[in-house]
Design an enzyme around this catalytic site. Structure first.
Site, PDB file in Angstrom:
ATOM      1  N   GLY A  31       0.808  -1.215   0.000  1.00 11.64           N
ATOM      2  CA  GLY A  31       0.000   0.000   0.000  1.00 11.64           C
ATOM      3  C   GLY A  31       0.842   1.266   0.000  1.00 11.64           C
ATOM      4  CG  LEU A  33      -1.278   1.784  -3.876  1.00  7.77           C
ATOM      5  CD1 LEU A  33      -2.430   1.447  -4.843  1.00  7.77           C
ATOM      6  CD2 LEU A  33      -0.274   0.642  -3.837  1.00  7.77           C
ATOM      7  CG  HIS A  34       4.985   5.039  -4.980  1.00  9.53           C
ATOM      8  ND1 HIS A  34       5.525   4.277  -6.002  1.00  9.53           N
ATOM      9  CD2 HIS A  34       5.476   4.504  -3.823  1.00  9.53           C
ATOM     10  CE1 HIS A  34       6.325   3.358  -5.488  1.00  9.53           C
ATOM     11  NE2 HIS A  34       6.299   3.462  -4.164  1.00  9.53           N
ATOM     12  CG  HIS A  37       2.990   0.707  -5.271  1.00  6.99           C
ATOM     13  ND1 HIS A  37       3.205   1.831  -4.510  1.00  6.99           N
ATOM     14  CD2 HIS A  37       3.562  -0.311  -4.588  1.00  6.99           C
ATOM     15  CE1 HIS A  37       3.856   1.499  -3.401  1.00  6.99           C
ATOM     16  NE2 HIS A  37       4.092   0.208  -3.432  1.00  6.99           N
ATOM     17  CD  GLN A 149      15.852  -4.774 -11.499  1.00  6.98           C
ATOM     18  OE1 GLN A 149      15.117  -5.756 -11.603  1.00  6.98           O
ATOM     19  NE2 GLN A 149      17.133  -4.858 -11.192  1.00  6.98           N
ATOM     20  CG  MET A 185       8.249   7.581  -7.531  1.00  6.74           C
ATOM     21  SD  MET A 185       6.630   7.628  -8.296  1.00  6.74           S
ATOM     22  CE  MET A 185       6.826   9.147  -9.223  1.00  6.74           C
TER      23      MET A 185
HETATM   24  P1  AMP Z   1       6.006  -2.231  -1.585  1.00  2.00           P
HETATM   25  O1  AMP Z   1       4.609  -1.750  -1.423  1.00  2.00           O
HETATM   26  O2  AMP Z   1       7.043  -1.251  -1.179  1.00  2.00           O
HETATM   27  O3  AMP Z   1       6.207  -3.613  -0.985  1.00  2.00           O
HETATM   28  O4  AMP Z   1       6.226  -2.415  -3.143  1.00  2.00           O
HETATM   29  C1  AMP Z   1       5.350  -3.220  -3.899  1.00  2.00           C
HETATM   30  C2  AMP Z   1       5.960  -3.444  -5.243  1.00  2.00           C
HETATM   31  O5  AMP Z   1       6.155  -2.198  -5.905  1.00  2.00           O
HETATM   32  C3  AMP Z   1       7.344  -4.126  -5.143  1.00  2.00           C
HETATM   33  O6  AMP Z   1       7.444  -5.096  -6.175  1.00  2.00           O
HETATM   34  C4  AMP Z   1       8.266  -2.972  -5.388  1.00  2.00           C
HETATM   35  O7  AMP Z   1       9.508  -3.348  -5.957  1.00  2.00           O
HETATM   36  C5  AMP Z   1       7.481  -2.125  -6.356  1.00  2.00           C
HETATM   37  N1  AMP Z   1       7.976  -0.759  -6.358  1.00  2.00           N
HETATM   38  C6  AMP Z   1       8.170   0.046  -5.284  1.00  2.00           C
HETATM   39  N2  AMP Z   1       8.704   1.231  -5.658  1.00  2.00           N
HETATM   40  C7  AMP Z   1       8.870   1.169  -7.007  1.00  2.00           C
HETATM   41  C8  AMP Z   1       9.395   2.073  -7.980  1.00  2.00           C
HETATM   42  N3  AMP Z   1       9.855   3.283  -7.665  1.00  2.00           N
HETATM   43  N4  AMP Z   1       9.419   1.660  -9.263  1.00  2.00           N
HETATM   44  C9  AMP Z   1       8.963   0.428  -9.610  1.00  2.00           C
HETATM   45  N5  AMP Z   1       8.454  -0.464  -8.739  1.00  2.00           N
HETATM   46  C10 AMP Z   1       8.411  -0.098  -7.454  1.00  2.00           C
END
Ligand code: AMP
Length: 283
Positions: A31, A33-34, A37, A149, A185
């Site tokens: 969550g 979200l940006h 995500h 990535q 992000m």
């Molecule tokens: P999180 O909510 O931080 O667990 O992230 C969920 C998914 O979003 C994971 O696969 C992250 O690698 C991906 N994610 C987070 N930040 C970025 C970003 N800046 N660019 C691409 N994918 C992202």
């Protein structure tokens, strides 16, 4: 978009779509979200008939001194953004649904979890990630799952997990999405005050400097890392780690040869940030 909170309900929704021949894409998130995500959701939307996004702040991947309690949470906002980006089913289980009392199983991926974030956050981190991702795959049964990535080591851990346990799921890694000034992000960027937010741009600039060094023909690890470190030091940042490793298995490299991963973690203001770049020597 439907919001479901139980394993039984997410299974039923997926089963119904599958009975009509639908392919299923899963986007696991915590969550807050940006656009990073949302890029995963859009890719899942382009590739699949049914898109499931999970929203679960997974307690087992946080250490006792980490930010589980303060991690940003706003389900109503996330639901709106997820729906707008093309999510069909938002799976937002409570903690007890994922870890009922008596839960006793851990998935441990050996080797590649011993370095970088695994070494610095502790082995609980990737054990928690591997365990929750295994559970999400079992709950949803996706054809494909989408990861950023940005968390390069996490992608490798999940690829290894899926391969080793014969999970019938395609792991799709999506590019890092950045702010206009280059900062990757992250949900944790909200912890940055104005000064730290400015300081944080040094991570991407350090990776740029390393890339420029490789492009100029200097591929030795010491020189590449030194170029990045100079930028970090100039911004007053002492990295937790700054390492050049094989992009395939995270083995240590003494030069950029094939695909190399330059990975950095640093505490900037109140946030712990990570970033990385794939470097390739031009023949
Ligand atoms: P999180 O909510 O931080 O667990 O992230 C969920 C998914 O979003 C994971 O696969 C992250 O690698 C991906 N994610 C987070 N930040 C970025 C970003 N800046 N660019 C691409 N994918 C992202």
């Amino acid at each position: 978009m439907r919001i479901v909170r139980t394993v039984a309900d997410v299974r039923a929704a997926v089963r119904e779509a599958r009975s009509q021949g639908a392919s299923v894409g899963l986007v696991p998130t915590m969550g807050a979200l940006h656009d990073g995500h949302l890029s995963l959701i859009r890719q899942a939307r382009a590739d699949n008939d049914l898109v499931v996004m999970s929203l679960f702040v997974n307690p087992t991947q946080f250490g006792p001194t980490e930010d589980l309690a303060s991690y940003p949470r706003d389900e109503a906002r996330d639901a709106q953004l997820a729906a707008d980006a093309g999510t069909d089913i938002l799976f937002a289980p409570p903690v007890e649904e994922v870890y009922p009392s008596g839960f006793a199983t851990t998935i441990h991926v050996a080797g590649i979890t011993d370095v970088l974030d695994g070494a610095h956050r502790g082995s609980h981190h990737f054990d928690g990630v591997a365990t929750v991702v295994t559970k999400l795959f079992q709950m949803v049964g996706p054809d494909a799952a989408y990861f950023g990535q940005k968390d390069a080591q996490q992608v490798l851990v999940i690829r290894r997990l899926a391969r080793d346990l014969d999970m019938p799921v395609r792991i799709v890694a999506c590019p890092i999405v950045r702010e206009p000034d280059g900062l990757a992000m992250s949900s944790r960027n909200v912890y940055l005050d104005a000064a730290a937010r400015q300081q944080a741009t040094a991570l991407n600039r350090a990776l740029d400097a390393a890339e420029t060094t490789v492009r100029s023909g200097e591929t030795g690890a010491d020189a590449v890392i030194a170029a990045a470190r100079t930028v970090l030091t100039g911004a007053g940042i002492e990295p937790e780690y700054l390492e050049l490793r094989s992009a395939e298995d995270l083995a240590e490299l003494d030069r950029v040869d094939g695909q190399a991963l330059l990975a950095v973690a640093a505490r900037v203001g109140a946030a712990r940030l990570i970033d990385n770049r794939i470097l390739e020597a031009t023949p």
